[in-house]
Design an enzyme around this catalytic site. Structure first.
Site, PDB file in Angstrom:
ATOM      1  N   GLU A   1       0.830  -1.201   0.000  1.00 38.48           N
ATOM      2  CA  GLU A   1       0.000   0.000   0.000  1.00 38.48           C
ATOM      3  C   GLU A   1       0.869   1.257   0.000  1.00 38.48           C
ATOM      4  OE1 GLU A   1      -3.935  -1.329   2.477  1.00 38.48           O
ATOM      5  OE2 GLU A   1      -2.113  -0.925   3.643  1.00 38.48           O
TER       6      GLU A   1
ATOM      7  N   ASP B   1      -7.302  -4.577   8.461  1.00 43.96           N
ATOM      8  CA  ASP B   1      -6.698  -3.711   7.448  1.00 43.96           C
ATOM      9  C   ASP B   1      -6.955  -4.208   6.029  1.00 43.96           C
ATOM     10  OD1 ASP B   1      -5.098  -5.950   7.531  1.00 43.96           O
ATOM     11  OD2 ASP B   1      -3.330  -4.931   8.298  1.00 43.96           O
TER      12      ASP B   1
END
Length: 342
Positions: A61, A234
């Site tokens: 990410e 997450d």
């Protein structure tokens, strides 16, 4: 023009020289200041990335924060749950980069692993200080990996903890936690999830539970005033706290957009959420009266926190005179000729 580079050796020297407590205390203070400075937050979009690794169980990410007129911080972070057991590497690996907002020039680059762990603990300390009872003495940790260490450290800086109860599906991780947290000087006991729920004033869920495998809490014996810091969710479909607990609790996310997409809040409707944590910091009255009920901080970790964490690291490095200055970018003598070298 030079770029400041902070290597792992620099970071270790900074922390060893300043001390773990000062590092954590400054992170808590700076993060709290940033949350309360509502007119200076800048722009923090939700993070983005892609799935990777075996069976798409890992992720890479990027997390950008823009402080208009000043700078941009981008953290690139990889989450790989198999790292500790397979490669003897941390689950979370990342790097920080700081750019000048006016020119786009790279100002600094450095480690993102330790700042991420410390700022995540600091955020839980801030949320807990607002929502947990001030006389909280027992901390429960469900998950005993790297993040559990900084969660316990941060909470010990704002509460007078007497005991830490710890559980992990890997018994060796739970057994080794006492040694890793010995510097706190707090009694540590290995316990079941049920025992943690029955005894804890504050619970941190810090697991690598797989998508669809949650929750990790039972939610059956929670104390009526318990505050939960939910750290591990997450990914879409990944969560640690039972829906029944969330439905009955006061839930505050760190970043609503992220939390609704991949945090505990993905189990809820937006109308069921309380204010974001920065809003509680700006107006603590919003948290008043919540300390006698179940509260949940949905901590997905957002890029403003990384911007502040990098600020702290760079500040400490400057105070200690630590860091390499290198000419990393090709800045030609003639800006219109890439083949002209200084």
């Amino acid at each position: 023009m030079e770029t400041t580079v902070l290597t792992r050796q620099h970071v270790a020297k900074i922390v060893q020289g300043k001390g773990l407590d000062l590092f954590m205390d400054r992170m808590i203070d700076r993060l709290d200041e940033a949350f309360r400075a509502e007119n200076r937050w800048g722009i923090t979009p939700a993070r983005d990335g892609f799935l990777r690794g075996p069976r798409n169980t890992a992720v890479l990410e990027w997390m950008p924060h823009h402080q208009p007129g000043d700078s941009i911080t981008i953290k690139t972070v990889a989450y790989t749950p198999t790292n500790p057991s397979t490669h003897q590497l941390p689950t979370i690996i990342g790097t920080m980069a700081r750019y000048d907002d006016v020119t786009g020039r790279l100002l600094a680059v450095g480690d993102g692993i330790l700042p991420t762990a410390v700022r995540t603990g600091a955020a839980s300390a801030i949320a807990s200080r607002l929502l947990a009872r001030p006389d909280s003495r027992v901390l429960g940790l469900v998950g005993a990996g790297a993040q559990a260490v900084t969660q316990a450290h941060a909470l010990s800086r704002v509460f007078r903890l007497d005991r830490i109860l710890v559980h992990d599906i890997e018994p060796a991780h739970a057994e080794s936690f006492a040694e890793r947290a010995e510097f706190l000087g707090i009694d540590v006991e290995v316990a079941s999830v049920a025992e943690i729920e029955a005894a804890s004033d504050i619970i941190c869920t810090v697991t690598s539970v797989g998508v669809g495998d949650g929750p990790v809490l039972h939610g059956e014996r929670l104390r009526p005033h318990v505050h939960i810091n939910a750290i591990g969710a997450d990914l879409i479909g990944k969560f640690e706290v039972p829906l029944s607990v969330l439905k009955s609790a006061f839930v505050t996310p760190d970043h609503q957009g992220q939390a609704l997409r991949e945090g505990e809040c993905q189990q809820l409707d937006q109308s069921e959420l309380g204010p974001e944590l920065p809003a509680l910091c700006v107006d603590p009255a919003l948290a008043e009266g919540r300390r006698e009920q179940v509260t949940v901080f949905d901590s997905t970790g957002f890029a403003l926190e990384d911007h502040v964490a990098f600020d702290v690291l760079l500040e400490l490095a400057e105070e200690a005179g630590i860091g390499d200055r290198v000419q990393l970018e090709h800045l030609p003598e003639d800006a219109l000729n890439p083949y002209s070298f200084q």
